[in-house]
Design a protein around this motif. Sequence first.
Motif, PDB file in Angstrom:
ATOM      1  N   HIS A   1      31.097  74.839  11.924  1.00  0.00           N
ATOM      2  CA  HIS A   1      31.869  75.277  10.754  1.00  0.00           C
ATOM      3  C   HIS A   1      31.798  76.790  10.596  1.00  0.00           C
TER       4      HIS A   1
ATOM      5  N   THR B   1      37.440  72.563   9.793  1.00  0.00           N
ATOM      6  CA  THR B   1      37.468  71.978   8.456  1.00  0.00           C
ATOM      7  C   THR B   1      36.511  70.793   8.385  1.00  0.00           C
ATOM      8  N   HIS B   2      36.173  70.417   7.176  1.00  0.00           N
ATOM      9  CA  HIS B   2      35.275  69.290   6.971  1.00  0.00           C
ATOM     10  C   HIS B   2      35.906  68.001   7.499  1.00  0.00           C
ATOM     11  N   ASP B   3      37.224  67.876   7.378  1.00  0.00           N
ATOM     12  CA  ASP B   3      37.910  66.684   7.889  1.00  0.00           C
ATOM     13  C   ASP B   3      37.775  66.574   9.409  1.00  0.00           C
TER      14      ASP B   3
ATOM     15  N   ARG C   1      34.137  62.600   5.218  1.00  0.00           N
ATOM     16  CA  ARG C   1      34.200  64.035   4.927  1.00  0.00           C
ATOM     17  C   ARG C   1      33.131  64.456   3.919  1.00  0.00           C
TER      18      ARG C   1
END
Length: 104
Positions: free
Chosen positions: A50, A56-58, A68
Motif C-alpha cells: 500500500h 487500494t484496499h479493495d 476490505r
Amino acid sequence: MIAELVAEVGPLWHERHQAGLESRPRKRAVGAGAKHRLVFIDRLLATLVHLRHGATHDVLACWFGVDRSTITRAIGEDWYEEIRERQRKAHSSRRIASSTASHT
C-alpha cells in the motif's frame, strides 16, 4: 530488508496486540473468539505494498483473499506510522547520497 523489518516490528506488534487483548474486561478468555484471517507477515506485506505502490484496499483484499475491512484494519494499525517514517528516512538518505555523489 523485509526480514529485518519483521524482526524489528514483529515483537512490537505482538506486544501491542496482547496488551490490547488484556486491557479490557472480557466475557471470554484471551485467545477465544475469531482468529486473524491475515497473519502478521501478510499484514506487514499489505501495508508495504500500500505504501510503495498505492494499491487500494479493495485490490489488496482481493490479493490476500480477505474482506476490505480486514485490510483497512491491518493498514491502520499502530506500526503503520513507524513503517512510513522508516520509508521517509530511507528515501531522504538515498536522495542525500545521490546528491553528494553527483557533486564529487
